[in-house]
Design an enzyme around this catalytic site. Structure first.
Site, PDB file in Angstrom:
ATOM      1  N   GLY A 171       0.743  -1.001  -0.139  1.00 55.99           N
ATOM      2  CA  GLY A 171      -0.065  -0.059  -0.159  1.00 55.99           C
ATOM      3  C   GLY A 171       0.982   1.287   0.094  1.00 55.99           C
ATOM      4  O   GLY A 171       1.998   1.194   0.355  1.00 55.99           O
ATOM      5  N   CYS A 190       5.516  -5.985   1.824  1.00 62.93           N
ATOM      6  CA  CYS A 190       5.754  -4.456   1.644  1.00 62.93           C
ATOM      7  C   CYS A 190       5.036  -3.729   2.782  1.00 62.93           C
ATOM      8  O   CYS A 190       5.278  -3.630   4.169  1.00 62.93           O
ATOM      9  CB  CYS A 190       5.188  -3.812   0.237  1.00 62.93           C
ATOM     10  SG  CYS A 190       6.190  -2.184  -0.032  1.00 62.93           S
ATOM     11  N   TYR A 191       3.921  -2.770   2.606  1.00 61.35           N
ATOM     12  CA  TYR A 191       3.223  -2.336   3.652  1.00 61.35           C
ATOM     13  C   TYR A 191       2.736  -3.272   4.732  1.00 61.35           C
ATOM     14  O   TYR A 191       2.801  -2.864   5.814  1.00 61.35           O
ATOM     15  CB  TYR A 191       2.183  -1.170   2.964  1.00 61.35           C
ATOM     16  CG  TYR A 191       1.398  -0.741   3.892  1.00 61.35           C
ATOM     17  CD1 TYR A 191       1.805   0.516   4.730  1.00 61.35           C
ATOM     18  CD2 TYR A 191      -0.024  -1.214   4.426  1.00 61.35           C
ATOM     19  CE1 TYR A 191       0.729   1.146   5.805  1.00 61.35           C
ATOM     20  CE2 TYR A 191      -0.466  -0.735   5.582  1.00 61.35           C
ATOM     21  CZ  TYR A 191      -0.449   0.475   5.985  1.00 61.35           C
ATOM     22  OH  TYR A 191      -1.216   1.105   7.074  1.00 61.35           O
ATOM     23  N   HIS A 198       8.832  -7.342  -2.975  1.00 63.15           N
ATOM     24  CA  HIS A 198       7.349  -7.899  -3.809  1.00 63.15           C
ATOM     25  C   HIS A 198       7.787  -9.538  -4.292  1.00 63.15           C
ATOM     26  O   HIS A 198       7.958  -9.544  -5.615  1.00 63.15           O
ATOM     27  CB  HIS A 198       6.841  -6.974  -4.871  1.00 63.15           C
ATOM     28  CG  HIS A 198       6.213  -5.791  -4.251  1.00 63.15           C
ATOM     29  ND1 HIS A 198       4.946  -5.511  -3.947  1.00 63.15           N
ATOM     30  CD2 HIS A 198       7.021  -4.686  -3.773  1.00 63.15           C
ATOM     31  CE1 HIS A 198       4.798  -4.540  -3.055  1.00 63.15           C
ATOM     32  NE2 HIS A 198       6.110  -3.791  -3.184  1.00 63.15           N
ATOM     33  N   GLU A 200       5.526 -11.120  -5.436  1.00 66.05           N
ATOM     34  CA  GLU A 200       4.579 -11.376  -6.805  1.00 66.05           C
ATOM     35  C   GLU A 200       4.871 -10.967  -8.039  1.00 66.05           C
ATOM     36  O   GLU A 200       4.288 -11.061  -9.017  1.00 66.05           O
ATOM     37  CB  GLU A 200       3.182 -10.685  -6.167  1.00 66.05           C
ATOM     38  CG  GLU A 200       3.142  -9.410  -6.335  1.00 66.05           C
ATOM     39  CD  GLU A 200       3.550  -8.661  -5.029  1.00 66.05           C
ATOM     40  OE1 GLU A 200       4.325  -9.228  -4.331  1.00 66.05           O
ATOM     41  OE2 GLU A 200       3.135  -7.694  -4.869  1.00 66.05           O
ATOM     42  N   GLY A 247     -21.868 -10.511 -27.103  1.00 65.83           N
ATOM     43  CA  GLY A 247     -21.033 -11.241 -28.110  1.00 65.83           C
ATOM     44  C   GLY A 247     -19.376 -11.111 -27.820  1.00 65.83           C
ATOM     45  O   GLY A 247     -18.601 -11.917 -28.179  1.00 65.83           O
ATOM     46  N   ASP A 263     -17.137 -12.114 -21.882  1.00 65.60           N
ATOM     47  CA  ASP A 263     -17.635 -12.300 -20.417  1.00 65.60           C
ATOM     48  C   ASP A 263     -19.311 -12.757 -20.789  1.00 65.60           C
ATOM     49  O   ASP A 263     -19.699 -13.759 -20.066  1.00 65.60           O
ATOM     50  CB  ASP A 263     -17.653 -11.183 -19.663  1.00 65.60           C
ATOM     51  CG  ASP A 263     -16.338 -10.727 -19.517  1.00 65.60           C
ATOM     52  OD1 ASP A 263     -15.403 -11.591 -19.798  1.00 65.60           O
ATOM     53  OD2 ASP A 263     -15.950  -9.510 -19.198  1.00 65.60           O
ATOM     54  N   LYS A 313      -9.981 -12.418 -16.005  1.00 67.81           N
ATOM     55  CA  LYS A 313     -10.439 -12.822 -17.387  1.00 67.81           C
ATOM     56  C   LYS A 313      -9.559 -14.052 -17.944  1.00 67.81           C
ATOM     57  O   LYS A 313     -10.230 -14.824 -18.673  1.00 67.81           O
ATOM     58  CB  LYS A 313      -9.586 -11.617 -18.254  1.00 67.81           C
ATOM     59  CG  LYS A 313     -10.062 -11.585 -19.494  1.00 67.81           C
ATOM     60  CD  LYS A 313     -11.314 -10.717 -19.462  1.00 67.81           C
ATOM     61  CE  LYS A 313     -11.800 -10.272 -21.037  1.00 67.81           C
ATOM     62  NZ  LYS A 313     -13.254  -9.707 -21.049  1.00 67.81           N
TER      63      LYS A 313
END
Ligand code: XMP
Length: 510
Positions: A54, A81-82, A168, A170, A223, A226, A366
């Protein structure tokens, strides 16, 4: 199913953390720190908690905090981190601004033996981005890593399964980030890798078959990926009780309306009502040149058309939507039901009342939605299609939208896309299309003078569409696209390629 809670303190990588966990077949969900209490965390049965980063300073009063009780729930925690600083602070440590200044970017990390760093060499690279650091360790904690500027780059209380990392894990710049997250998820939290798309489909179908028994469900099919995946999934659960209304506003790409109708309707058996509303849309848009007005009219007309069609269907109990996880969290509303805005105009009308709303994809990212789509038998071309704006070609016809310009654009766009679609999938730009300008210019063909429109080809490479680079597609491809467009489409005399990135330009021209 085992799950990890990503407790969000405003970090820019919160979605990335959840995706990294999920890519290990462990379900992760993101909750804003102020939207979930300790009691709720406990009763939800999480196997582990990750505190995100953050932008704040822990000692700033306004910064996001959390009850220290969370440390005593007996659930393993990894602070990033934060989140690392907050964990230390809550446990009684001292956080201060780093005396040697901020640490940013690739940084050498020296780790010690511990469960979090199992399989990680003693020296590796990590990604740092911080100004504060953990100055004094909380009681019961030890330092398990350091960097040149940061003595407590990682800390732990092994007995309580509490871990914090200043860097980090990630992001890909952290060489062993994936291993570190795996160590936390599997080694420390003891999760089983049981989040699978096949299970997701099976469970959703079972759930909706029971929940929606005897109910009529309506879905607005665009179309896009999703709404198509949501339609096919719900169709598998409730068959003909799902009715999809597909408003074809005439601003779709060449043959797109038929393609959607055939692929989702005819081939996959979903009940689709297609409303051919091109004339209605063009009439309302006649004389309008302002892009925002166009967007507004298209959105408004879409709703009116959808509503009129829905009314003809008699009583509908439930509205289904293709909302996906980023829509839910980006709205900042946590788990509240958000009506996904159609074509960027604030959602479906209030006068349509439904018993409830179902959003079968609201927990998926997604890429997960795409996996589900493939497993449901939706063709790859549809599942991996490039983004297409809600207002469609309406924002790619510059100036007034006339039938003539619209038809010229559809043809030119189809030629350009067909050229790019011949490239391997991973060599294609992320978005590519044509735009028709309002400018006409003189040309020559044979011995005759011609006078026609100028078409722009646009192609961009991007990760998130917030920024984008113009694509360096080959001159040969541009050359063939240009000659085919000018030779085959009467009314276009000039083709130009847009070499502006975003910023300063946007992807779309309007
Ligand atoms: P811009 O033009 O803002 O586009 O750089 C970024 C991405 O958003 C899409 N886009 C839209 N999508 N309704 C949509 O649903 C819109 O009004 C709209 N305008 C832009 C654009 O295609 C690109 O992918």
């Amino acid at each position: 199913m085992d799950k990890i809670l990503v407790l969000d303190f405003g970090g820019q990588y919160n979605q990335l953390i959840a995706r990294r966990v999920r890519s290990n077949s462990v379900y992760a969900e993101i909750k804003p720190y102020n939207k979930i209490t300790c009691a709720e965390i406990k009763s939800a049965g999480y196997k582990g908690i990750i505190f995100t980063g953050g932008p704040n300073s822990v000692y700033d009063e306004k910064s996001p905090h959390y009850s220290a009780e969370i440390l005593n729930l007996g659930i393993p925690i990894l602070g990033i981190c934060y989140g690392h600083q907050l964990l230390s602070y809550l446990a009684g440590g001292e956080i201060a601004a780093a005396e040697s200044g901020s640490e940013y970017g690739k940084t050498e990390l020296f780790t010690q033996d511990c469960p979090l760093f199992s399989g990680v060499p003693q020296k590796s690279d990590c990604f740092m981005s911080h100004t504060d650091y953990v100055k004094t360790l909380p009681e019961g904690f030890i330092s398990i890593a350091e960097s040149e500027k940061c003595p407590n780059a990682a800390i732990c209380n092994e007995q309580k399964n509490l871990y914090g990392v200043q860097f980090h894990p990630e992001v890909t710049h952290t060489e062993y980030g994936e291993q570190i997250l795996k160590n936390f998820i599997f080694g420390i939290c003891k999760c089983s890798a049981d989040w699978k798309m096949d299970d997701f489909i099976e469970k959703s179908v079972e759930k909706y078959r029971t929940e929606l028994k005897g109910k009529r469900v309506l879905l607005a099919l665009s179309g896009g990926v999703d709404s198509s995946v949501a339609a096919v999934l719900l169709h598998k659960a409730i068959g003909k009780n799902l009715v999809c209304v597909f408003v074809d506003h005439g601003l779709l790409r060449k043959d797109e309306g038929d393609y959607v109708e055939n692929t989702i309707g005819k081939n996959l058996g979903v009940h689709i009502i297609r409303v051919n509303a091109k004339e209605r849309f063009l009439k309302t848009l006649s004389g309008i040149t302002d892009p925002e007005k166009k967007r507004h009219i298209i959105g408004e007309e879409f709703i009116r058309t959808f509503e009129a069609e829905a009314k003809k269907l008699g009583k509908i109990d439930v509205l289904a939507q293709g909302t996906i996880y980023p829509d839910v969290i980006e709205s900042g509303k946590g788990d509240s039901a958000v009506i996904k805005s159609h074509h960027n105009v604030g959602g479906l009308p209030d006068i349509m009342s439904f018993e409830s709303i179902v959003e079968p994809l609201r927990d998926l990212f997604k890429d997960e939605v795409r996996k589900v789509g493939i497993k449901l038998g939706i063709p790859k071309e549809l599942v991996f299609r490039q983004p297409f704006p809600g207002p469609g070609l309406g924002v790619r016809v510059i100036g007034e939208i006339t039938e003539e310009k619209l038809e010229l654009l559809k043809e030119a766009d189809a030629v350009f896309r067909s050229k790019i679609d011949k490239l391997d999938f991973n060599k294609r730009p992320n978005q590519y299309f044509a735009v028709i300008t309002d400018t006409r210019s003189v040309g020559v063909m044979g011995d005759a003078r011609t006078y026609g429109y100028t078409v722009v080809l646009r192609a961009v490479d991007t990760d998130d569409f917030m920024t984008a680079e113009w694509s360096r597609i080959s001159f040969d491809l541009l050359q063939t696209a240009s000659s085919r467009i000018t030779n085959e489409i009467k009314g276009i005399t000039r083709v130009v390629y847009d070499i502006t990135s975003k910023p300063p330009a946007t992807v779309e021209w309007e």
